[in-house]
Design an enzyme around this catalytic site. Structure first.
Site, PDB file in Angstrom:
ATOM      1  N   HIS A   1     -29.178  69.681 -34.863  1.00 16.69           N
ATOM      2  CA  HIS A   1     -29.526  68.328 -34.394  1.00 16.69           C
ATOM      3  C   HIS A   1     -30.229  68.388 -33.032  1.00 16.69           C
ATOM      4  O   HIS A   1     -31.238  67.716 -32.806  1.00 16.69           O
ATOM      5  CB  HIS A   1     -28.263  67.474 -34.248  1.00 16.69           C
TER       6      HIS A   1
ATOM      7  N   GLU B   1     -30.212  65.345 -40.398  1.00 18.99           N
ATOM      8  CA  GLU B   1     -29.200  66.165 -41.076  1.00 18.99           C
ATOM      9  C   GLU B   1     -29.846  67.370 -41.760  1.00 18.99           C
ATOM     10  O   GLU B   1     -29.218  68.418 -41.906  1.00 18.99           O
ATOM     11  CB  GLU B   1     -28.435  65.297 -42.081  1.00 18.99           C
TER      12      GLU B   1
ATOM     13  N   HIS C   1     -24.425  73.755 -36.425  1.00 22.92           N
ATOM     14  CA  HIS C   1     -24.798  72.447 -36.972  1.00 22.92           C
ATOM     15  C   HIS C   1     -25.348  71.538 -35.864  1.00 22.92           C
ATOM     16  O   HIS C   1     -26.431  70.952 -36.001  1.00 22.92           O
ATOM     17  CB  HIS C   1     -23.563  71.811 -37.638  1.00 22.92           C
ATOM     18  N   GLU C   2     -24.600  71.428 -34.771  1.00 21.96           N
ATOM     19  CA  GLU C   2     -25.031  70.537 -33.688  1.00 21.96           C
ATOM     20  C   GLU C   2     -26.294  71.066 -33.009  1.00 21.96           C
ATOM     21  O   GLU C   2     -27.134  70.282 -32.545  1.00 21.96           O
ATOM     22  CB  GLU C   2     -23.908  70.326 -32.669  1.00 21.96           C
TER      23      GLU C   2
END
Lengths: 491, 491
Positions: A260, A286, A256-257
């Site tokens: 980003h 997101e 997820h990170e």
């Protein structure tokens, strides 16, 4: 030097200072000794004071008045759009109100944390009332007679409106509820059991980060209490966490990170330290973290590869084959907490926050009634009651720090991820064959070229529309979830 | 709010921003990914630009003119002294000259590094000529007709003069040369041999840091290429390094940096984020690092304890007893490099740099003759010739970055450490019994109370004079070295 050159030179220094302030935040969560907190608070406040003074500097107004927009190219006009928006926002909000919001929200975070620890919403309610009143006052100053919640949204997702989001979310909710109910009635996949060495988790998580194209020569992975990505340009760092019995927490937090971080790393280098050199909105940001995490990271193809990596790292961990592993990774479980929710239920958590905060801002809901409203809505959507405020209305920090209009960007990101996934799958035939080999390069290159590289050049909505060839809609996300979970749960 | 209150509020924000800039430097040497360097350069430049603007802000002049010094207490007057000195310095140097020095020294560092790698002084000489010319111009602006080198010294050791230092150093040189010659003619102690696990070195080095009173709740120890201490107040971090065959490098670098860090941590907390909240001068700073490292850390008593700790960490490492270990630790060896020099020879390296740079500034020596002058002086003091410029005139970064007047503070620190050691030994009878148990608490408390706690309250010279009851002199250092090495080498 033209006025535009002067403005951009000034802005470049502001962007650099803003990166410094962000780096302090990273340090605070990863490296800073505990006892340094009071000094760090003053250091952060001093940086904020410098940045605030630069954002309202009257020279900005002079430069902006002097520049002929028509003489600029697309990049120049986009830069001006961002700088003008920021300057006008700062100019509309009275300095005294901005200072009061800063002070009250800073205190409110501590009061919220204590109330959550004590499971006592009443202890937080007066503070939340004050925060909302102040943020509403700010919203009114920004809205100039228009919708206050819409004005708040512009801080996180410029160009969208509460009505537009309500339309999308209104279409999502019944479908997600129905799918959720069907899944919960079906036979669940097994759960992961056993323990997984935390050093081995960190080793595999770094490998995963590289697998998803994270450039370690301009970033690093550390542990923190809450995973986050920090910084733009040539220095984008991520954090993750480990839990001995839940390695998925580590791996999917990392992916997820990395989504980003890859966005920030993927922006056209020509935009470095300009207003275009950062992700364009929370929703588009997101969308990248979610498509990395879910549509790619939790796909059957990719989990087949991950299964092999985990067996190599941890030996036999009780899952017989990659198909079972895929179902384990995508298991749907009851839970109170948004940040721990699975792909299917996550949006239901967000949708209720959006409706509640919009009602609070519109005075249709009073803070004193918020806990009851939360509990009613939760039981309606999830089918079981909230047991305590820390598992309910007090679980998120956002409202205490004045983030109103922020929650919907999480689900907007999921909606965008659904749109992008549909377009990416159409553009890249045979993608699953690559993912099954742990090769995400074609997928991430498609996202970099079609989304990430633009940085702040386009408006958020237009980023998605241009990448997918049509306006954003919740349909692809719904179709994707329905297909995926119907198959996994044999509905 | 009085003008003094306004000034101090402004200054507090400046101090906080200065801490932030320092933290960026720490990050760059410890955590920053390599590829981030170009962006970090812009971030540092932006911070410098903010800090410079604050240092020359005309409001400072207004406040300083308005405040009645006589209405203030000692602390207030000391604050004013520091702020006035900084403001007047900034006002005397034309902005264009300051900018040129910043640009030239920034480039010069790279040119020096290349010249050193190529062992080619001629490649660096034109740049060094320009740096010295610019720094001389700055010195003339600061000196207002007085001695230019004295004006330069004020940046590092306010209140001292070249003549005063020349007096001390002139007395040191023949005595140190004589002692060195006697030592080199005597039988040397054995050398440390074998390898020492680097993780075990780091574990013991952290233990050593705590043993010397370093507060880990407001600091941390990391590895870096060059050991340093960074930050003031509640966040003072140190770095060290490891070398498999030379654990003393790690341990004594750590103890040295803990001396610097303990000074910052030991300052009266009431001075936090004020001009008094930092070590008062480079010389007094170095007195703390040196007394921790040498007079305490390399004492017979303390090394007896360290011998036991090293045996515990590494097993038998070939040294039979603590007396031999003490002699091994204090072994005097030939060497070209200042930073690797032992306690006896270190000052000879510094003394020659002081004489050479003072002659350069006075035009008594030309850059084109510097290499020859260096080599002549080195052979005269050390008895063997310099083999190549990287082991000679090109070994230190200082001159390339415009640090003229900085070198002497190293030996001034040693002189001060000698004075403080004499006074501390008189004030704390039985100190060796404590050190032999690894208990430095009485020694470090004496230094904290008599030196560190004052921060910037007193002038550097007065810190030493008040702690020792007499003006600083080179005699105690000389007596200490003579006694120590006469005994170790059985002269």
């Amino acid at each position: 030097m033209t006025a535009y050159d002067d403005l951009m030179a000034y802005q470049r220094e502001t962007e650099a200072l803003s990166q410094v302030a962000g780096r302090l935040g990273w340090d605070q969560e990863t490296m800073m000794p505990r006892g340094a907190a009071p000094q760090r608070a003053e250091e952060m406040a001093a940086m904020e004071s410098v940045l605030h003074a630069r954002r309202v500097d009257p020279r900005l107004g002079d430069w902006l008045a002097e520049i002929e927009d028509n003489a600029l190219d697309d990049v120049g006009r986009a830069n001006l759009r961002h700088i003008r928006r920021s300057f006008e926002r700062a100019s509309k909000v009275p300095a005294q109100l901005a200072a009061r919001i800063a002070r009250v929200t800073s205190e409110a975070q501590g009061i919220w944390a204590e109330a959550r620890a004590a499971d006592d919403f009443a202890a937080f309610a007066p503070t939340l009332t004050e925060v909302i009143a102040l943020k509403r006052e700010e919203g009114q100053a920004l809205a100039l007679g228009g919708d206050v919640y819409d004005a708040m949204l512009q801080d996180y997702e410029p160009g969208t409106t509460g009505a537009e989001i309500a339309g999308m979310f209104g279409a999502l909710r019944p479908e997600l509820s129905e799918l959720r109910a069907a899944v919960r009635a079906a036979k669940a996949p097994p759960k992961l059991t056993g323990t997984f060495d935390e050093a081995a988790q960190m080793k595999l998580t770094r490998h995963l980060a590289k697998t998803f194209g994270y450039d370690m020569s301009m970033g690093r992975v550390d542990k923190a209490v809450h995973p986050f990505s920090s910084g733009s340009g040539l220095d984008v760092r991520i954090t993750t966490r480990t839990n001995e019995t839940d390695p998925f927490n580590c791996f999917y937090s990392t992916i997820h990170e990395v989504g980003h971080a890859a966005y920030e790393q993927g922006i056209d280098r020509a935009y470095l330290l300009t207003p275009l050199g950062r992700g364009v909105s929370m929703g588009v940001h997101e969308s990248q973290s979610r498509i990395y995490e879910n549509q790619i990271g939790r796909s059957r193809a990719f989990t087949a590869w991950l299964f092999g990596e985990m067996k190599e790292a941890f030996g036999d961990f009780g899952i017989p084959d990659s198909e079972t592993f895929y179902r384990v990774v995508n298991r749907v479980s009851d839970g109170f907490i948004r940040t721990e929710a699975d792909e299917l239920q996550y949006n239901l958590h967000v949708l209720m926050r959006f409706d509640l905060e919009r009602a609070l801002v519109a005075h249709d809901l009073q803070v004193q009634d918020l806990e009851a409203a939360w509990n009613d809505r939760f039981e309606a959507d999830f089918g079981f009651p909230v047991d305590k405020p820390s598992n309910g209305v007090l679980q998120d920090v956002h409202w205490s720090v004045g983030l109103l209009g922020y929650f919907p960007t999480y689900s907007l990101g999921n909606v965008y991820a659904g749109c992008l996934n549909e377009a990416m799958r159409a553009a890249v035939p045979g993608l699953d064959d690559q993912l099954a080999q742990g090769d995400t390069s074609t997928a991430t290159a498609w996202l970099r070229d079609n989304v990430q590289s633009h940085g702040g050049l386009l408006e958020p909505r237009d980023v998605i529309a241009r990448a997918t060839g049509k306006p954003p809609s919740e349909s692809p996300l719904l179709g994707y979830l329905r297909t995926k979970f119907t198959e996994i749960y044999e509905l």
